[in-house]
Design an enzyme around this catalytic site. Structure first.
Site, PDB file in Angstrom:
ATOM      1  N   HIS A  45      -0.262   7.594   2.285  1.00 47.52           N
ATOM      2  CA  HIS A  45      -0.609   7.750   3.700  1.00 47.52           C
ATOM      3  C   HIS A  45      -1.567   8.901   3.956  1.00 47.52           C
ATOM      4  CE1 HIS A  45       2.537   4.990   5.314  1.00 47.52           C
ATOM      5  NE2 HIS A  45       3.175   5.338   4.221  1.00 47.52           N
ATOM      6  N   LYS A  99      -1.491  12.915  19.226  1.00 51.30           N
ATOM      7  CA  LYS A  99      -1.244  12.889  17.776  1.00 51.30           C
ATOM      8  C   LYS A  99      -0.830  14.305  17.364  1.00 51.30           C
ATOM      9  CE  LYS A  99      -5.400  11.287  17.601  1.00 51.30           C
ATOM     10  NZ  LYS A  99      -5.651  10.190  16.649  1.00 51.30           N
ATOM     11  N   ARG A 100      -0.353  14.484  16.141  1.00 45.91           N
ATOM     12  CA  ARG A 100       0.022  15.822  15.686  1.00 45.91           C
ATOM     13  C   ARG A 100      -1.211  16.707  15.737  1.00 45.91           C
ATOM     14  NH1 ARG A 100       5.164  16.745  13.131  1.00 45.91           N
ATOM     15  NH2 ARG A 100       4.311  18.823  12.794  1.00 45.91           N
ATOM     16  N   LYS A 105      -7.955  16.466  12.754  1.00 42.61           N
ATOM     17  CA  LYS A 105      -7.946  15.511  13.885  1.00 42.61           C
ATOM     18  C   LYS A 105      -8.853  16.025  15.017  1.00 42.61           C
ATOM     19  CE  LYS A 105      -3.224  14.011  12.683  1.00 42.61           C
ATOM     20  NZ  LYS A 105      -3.183  12.538  12.606  1.00 42.61           N
ATOM     21  N   THR A 160      -2.607   5.152  14.152  1.00 45.25           N
ATOM     22  CA  THR A 160      -1.922   4.017  14.793  1.00 45.25           C
ATOM     23  C   THR A 160      -1.956   4.155  16.316  1.00 45.25           C
ATOM     24  OG1 THR A 160       0.104   5.225  14.262  1.00 45.25           O
ATOM     25  CG2 THR A 160      -0.395   3.295  12.909  1.00 45.25           C
ATOM     26  N   LYS A 197      -2.461   1.333  19.531  1.00 47.19           N
ATOM     27  CA  LYS A 197      -1.609   1.247  20.726  1.00 47.19           C
ATOM     28  C   LYS A 197      -2.466   1.386  21.997  1.00 47.19           C
ATOM     29  CE  LYS A 197       1.946   3.343  17.857  1.00 47.19           C
ATOM     30  NZ  LYS A 197       2.414   4.643  17.297  1.00 47.19           N
TER      31      LYS A 197
HETATM   32  C1  26W Z   1       5.141  16.963   2.448  1.00 48.68           C
HETATM   33  C2  26W Z   1       4.854  17.052   3.914  1.00 48.68           C
HETATM   34  C3  26W Z   1       4.297  15.757   4.455  1.00 48.68           C
HETATM   35  C4  26W Z   1       5.039  15.026   5.371  1.00 48.68           C
HETATM   36  C5  26W Z   1       4.513  13.831   5.891  1.00 48.68           C
HETATM   37  C6  26W Z   1       3.056  15.314   4.042  1.00 48.68           C
HETATM   38  C7  26W Z   1       2.528  14.108   4.560  1.00 48.68           C
HETATM   39  C8  26W Z   1       3.280  13.403   5.472  1.00 48.68           C
HETATM   40  C9  26W Z   1       2.776  12.095   6.039  1.00 48.68           C
HETATM   41  C10 26W Z   1       2.235  11.215   4.973  1.00 48.68           C
HETATM   42  C11 26W Z   1       1.705  12.358   7.012  1.00 48.68           C
HETATM   43  C12 26W Z   1       1.449  11.154   7.893  1.00 48.68           C
HETATM   44  O1  26W Z   1       2.189  10.879   8.791  1.00 48.68           O
HETATM   45  N1  26W Z   1       0.328  10.472   7.609  1.00 48.68           N
HETATM   46  C13 26W Z   1      -0.144   9.507   8.571  1.00 48.68           C
HETATM   47  O2  26W Z   1       0.406   8.226   8.237  1.00 48.68           O
HETATM   48  C14 26W Z   1       0.028   7.250   9.206  1.00 48.68           C
HETATM   49  C15 26W Z   1       0.758   5.946   8.855  1.00 48.68           C
HETATM   50  O3  26W Z   1       0.199   5.371   7.735  1.00 48.68           O
HETATM   51  C16 26W Z   1      -1.487   7.075   9.272  1.00 48.68           C
HETATM   52  O4  26W Z   1      -1.799   6.152  10.287  1.00 48.68           O
HETATM   53  C17 26W Z   1      -2.172   8.408   9.540  1.00 48.68           C
HETATM   54  O5  26W Z   1      -3.559   8.263   9.439  1.00 48.68           O
HETATM   55  C18 26W Z   1      -1.685   9.452   8.534  1.00 48.68           C
HETATM   56  O6  26W Z   1      -2.196  10.745   8.844  1.00 48.68           O
END
Ligand code: 26W
Length: 803
Positions: free
Chosen positions: A350, A536-537, A542, A644, A648
């Site tokens: 992701h 978004k975060r 971003k 995403t 939406k």
């Molecule tokens: C280790 C800490 C950590 C926690 C969560 C690292 C990375 C994450 C996630 C992978 C981050 C995340 O939410 N990525 C997002 O995933 C979405 C679903 O696929 C995508 O639409 C977003 O572009 C992506 O940033």
């Protein structure tokens, strides 16, 4: 299910008396909410057991979706919609003098996720049940979800999110299905008389994993899948010699499922996080093997009946954990065990952000999970051996699992899975050609793309009922189960009556949101203004900062000339920052401070407003998205894997203002370049800059007077009260190289925003663009996405053939 209002009212009154021994007149909202919740449980319980029976009798292959996060949102209306009784229950409750919307507010919004990854998992389990895929979620029942965000003097402050304080009406504690997960201890292999090498554990810490199951109700199809969330508890103690030692040990163990780590982009490498990752992985796989054994098939056939999906690297320990069980408990030989494991496992990536890639220190893994570490070493040794004969050493060095004292979890997931997918075409291409290129050379056939999706049930049918009704009036409701049918709306592109209705509904949703902002923030916003949304975060890539710099340029234009002819704008932000992400928190402070300045500056005649909503999450998204005119998707090309919120907002008729990044590229393909506003560096141009190092942000500051003035405002006191933050942000852009090319893309962004301003002036043209975006959004339904996973990765049945 068919349910009459009469029957429901009887059931409701009966349940209220049974659970609370009171009648409606005496009951409060909380009792009414729990009564309704329990009623929904009873309505879906038969189908739940029937579904599980069906899967067992038919020996169906089942999917287990392992995710550290499930960002579910509130479930009351979603469960009523999927049972097909939403309208009946709403009007029956009305008859009883109860407003369903009031009950909805009672339900806590379980923040069991950070952002995109967690919400995607929630959309997927809804779509898998609706697509009749035998699939279940497997995660952790965090006692505390993602922190509650409060703004204090513009600063983000984090408060605990105790979502379970009033209990969770949707879950069932399954004590009988509890399993034991072991940590620490010593492990040594011993030859048994039968010649098996069996490990002997000594001194392991035992944790009881107790599952809590919630029903995942399919849309009007009597299918009910399961979301299993594990809670960590101290195994029952026969004698408690030292009470305080007992309390200490209990707290230590319960802390495993206490709180969700609030980082969504930076790997922290905390021991407790590693414990969490192994905890739900081991518990999940043990319960899967226990269930498989009831089929009385040889373990060699496991991959024919079980698919395990690894949602990013957080559950990557699934690979060595399954190997451990197949070797140590099922006494399979390595080759067979490995073959089964690779065929069972599949992995989704992701993010390409290097700081997000998990790599655990060897000493941490080997001390906490000694047997698992042994298995990982053997996997790595055999990989190096086998591939070393086929590929040049450099490739093997760069792809091996253990390197530089760390265990690379992405490498473990890729080597241990039969499928690796990205979440949008551009992202998958970047994985294959750049980030995971060596692995693409080694395993080309494992790589595939699965562009993300969203569930139209929550994000349109529930969040925007007026729009749902308009669409149904125009094209019928087939689109609800076959979303690409939304394309039929294109037939109304020149039907002004329809376009005017679309405008009326958008305005209605904007009024509703304006009321919410007035109530909760005491701020008046004009529903005729352009509602420009970035939700978004908070993350530098971003580029919420670029959005803010543009707002400042508009503000100075109006300060210079209050009569300047710009369309009134309301800029809406929703964003949480990881507590340890200082730069992101500085940007939050800056946005709130500029909001204070602009929102209270009467000289600009209310032409500009900034609304930074507090504690953004699923429930707030459901309020903001239907009211959006512009969807800000302005990440630096190549950085946003998919996105995403873009899907939406498009589904709700917002016009996308975007870079060609992530799924924005595919959105453009589906609506046509005349129905989206694209700007900025392309992915290849960004990589060219990395290659030749020719980007010098200072020159943009020096040679662009608008940018110069806006950036100086960060440090010259024009914006009062952000000296520290202003300087740090100014320096990051001008002194320290502007990592995400904010200054480089600024002019193109301003021009794109001027394009938006001029498009909005032609209301019918704007509504036609909105209609084309809604019509083109069907393809981004997560129903299609999960069906692709089912057919091309998991090889399980779905009802795709019926569609
Ligand atoms: C280790 C800490 C950590 C926690 C969560 C690292 C990375 C994450 C996630 C992978 C981050 C995340 O939410 N990525 C997002 O995933 C979405 C679903 O696929 C995508 O639409 C977003 O572009 C992506 O940033």
């Amino acid at each position: 299910m068919d349910l009459s209002k009469r029957k429901f009212k009887d059931d409701f009154k009966k349940m209220l008396t049974e659970v609370y021994s009171m009648d409606i007149t005496e009951s409060e909202l909380t009792e009414q909410f729990f009564t309704l919740g329990n009623l929904i449980r009873s309505y879906s319980s038969k189908n739940w057991s029937r579904t599980n029976q069906h899967y067992s009798e038919k020996k169906e292959k089942q999917v287990y979706y392992f995710s550290m996060e499930f960002l579910l949102g509130r479930m009351l209306k979603s469960n009523l919609l999927n049972l097909g009784i939403l309208d009946t229950v709403r009007s029956a409750l009305q008859d009883l003098g109860i407003d369903l919307e009031e009950l909805v507010q009672i339900e806590p919004d379980p923040g069991l996720g950070n952002g995109g990854l967690g919400r995607l998992a929630a959309c997927f389990i809804d779509s898998m049940a609706t697509s009749e895929i035998p699939a279940h979620g497997n995660g952790i029942r965090f006692k505390y979800g993602l922190f509650k965000q409060k703004f204090v003097n513009g600063y983000q402050v984090e408060l605990p999110e105790n979502w379970l304080q009033n209990g969770n009406v949707w879950e069932t504690r399954k004590m009988h299905a509890a399993v034991t997960v072991r940590f620490y201890g010593k492990v040594w292999l011993q030859q048994t008389d039968k010649g098996f090498l069996t490990p002997h554990y000594e001194g392991a810490q035992e944790v009881l994993a107790v599952p809590y199951d919630s029903a995942v109700i399919g849309y009007k199809n009597n299918v009910v899948n399961t979301l299993r969330l594990w809670s960590a508890e101290l195994p029952p103690q026969d004698d408690i010699s030292d009470y305080w030692a007992y309390i200490h040990q209990r707290n230590q163990i319960e802390s495993i499922s206490e709180v969700l780590y609030p980082d969504d982009s930076t790997y922290e490498g905390r021991l407790l996080r590693l414990k969490q990752e192994y905890f739900f992985v081991s518990a999940g796989i043990q319960s899967i093997i226990r269930h498989f054994k009831k089929m009385h098939l040889h373990m060699n056939h496991l991959a024919e009946k079980v698919a395990i999906h690894i949602n990013d690297t957080h559950p990557a320990l699934c690979v060595p954990e399954l190997m451990r069980i197949l070797l140590d408990e099922e006494h399979m030989d390595w080759e067979h065990a490995w073959n089964v494991t690779v065929n069972v496992m599949s992995y989704t990536n992701h993010t390409i952000m290097s700081e997000a890639l998990e790599k655990w220190p060897i000493d941490m893994i080997s001390s906490l999970l000694p047997r698992i570490y042994q298995v990982i070493c053997e996997i790595d040794r055999r990989y190096t051996m086998k591939m070393g004969t086929l590929f040049e050493p450099a490739i093997i060095d760069r792809t091996q699992i253990i390197e530089g004292g760390h265990v690379k979890m992405a490498h473990l997931a890729i080597i241990g899975s039969h499928s690796i997918n990205g979440v949008a075409q551009l992202h998958t291409t970047i994985l294959k050609e750049k980030v995971l290129h060596d692995f693409f050379l080694v395993y080309p056939s494992k790589f595939n793309n699965k562009t993300n999706g969203i569930t139209q049930r929550r994000w349109l049918m529930l969040a925007n009922e007026p729009l749902r009704d308009l669409i149904n009036r125009k094209i019928g409701n087939e689109w609800e189960t076959m979303p690409t049918e939304l394309k039929m709306l294109k037939a109304f592109r020149d039907d002004n009556e329809t376009l005017l209705e679309l405008a009326r509904i958008k305005h209605l949703n904007k009024e509703r949101f304006a009321d919410y902002v007035q109530e909760t923030m005491g701020l008046a916003i004009n529903p005729d203004a352009i509602f420009d949304v970035q939700i978004k975060r908070l993350h530098a890539y971003k580029r919420q900062l670029m959005n803010l710099l543009h707002i400042l340029s508009l503000y100075f234009k109006l300060k210079d000339n209050p009569a300047a002819d710009i369309q009134p704008r309301v800029f809406i932000f929703g964003a949480k920052a990881a507590p340890s992400y200082t730069y992101a928190k500085q940007i939050i402070k800056l946005i709130n401070t500029v909001a204070e300045l602009i929102n209270n500056d009467s000289s600009i005649e209310n032409k500009l407003k900034i609304v930074f909503v507090e504690n953004y999450g699923v429930s707030l998204a459901e309020k903001i998205i239907p009211a959006a005119d512009v969807s800000e998707q302005i990440s630096l090309a190549s950085k946003e894997a998919s996105g995403t919120s873009n899907m939406k907002l498009m589904l709700n008729g917002a016009i996308t203002l975007a870079t060609l990044d992530g799924a924005n590229v595919e959105i453009k393909e589906h609506v046509g370049s005349e129905n989206i506003v694209i700007f900025g560096l392309r992915e290849e141009e960004v990589y060219q800059y990395y290659h030749d190092g020719s980007y010098h942000s200072r020159s943009y500051y020096e040679n662009n007077p608008v940018l110069h003035r806006v950036l100086d405002a960060l440090i010259d006191g024009t914006i009062p009260g952000v000296v520290a933050e202003g300087h740090s942000i100014f320096d990051s852009l001008v002194q320290y190289g502007d990592e995400y090319f904010v200054l480089r893309d600024f002019d193109a962004y301003v021009a794109a925003q001027e394009r938006i301003d001029s498009l909005y002036r032609d209301m019918l043209k704007w509504q036609r663009m909105a209609l084309i975006n809604i019509a083109g959004a069907g393809i981004f339904s997560s129903d299609y996405t999960v069906q692709q996973y089912a057919n091309q990765i998991w090889d399980v049945s779905s009802n795709a053939h019926l569609k």
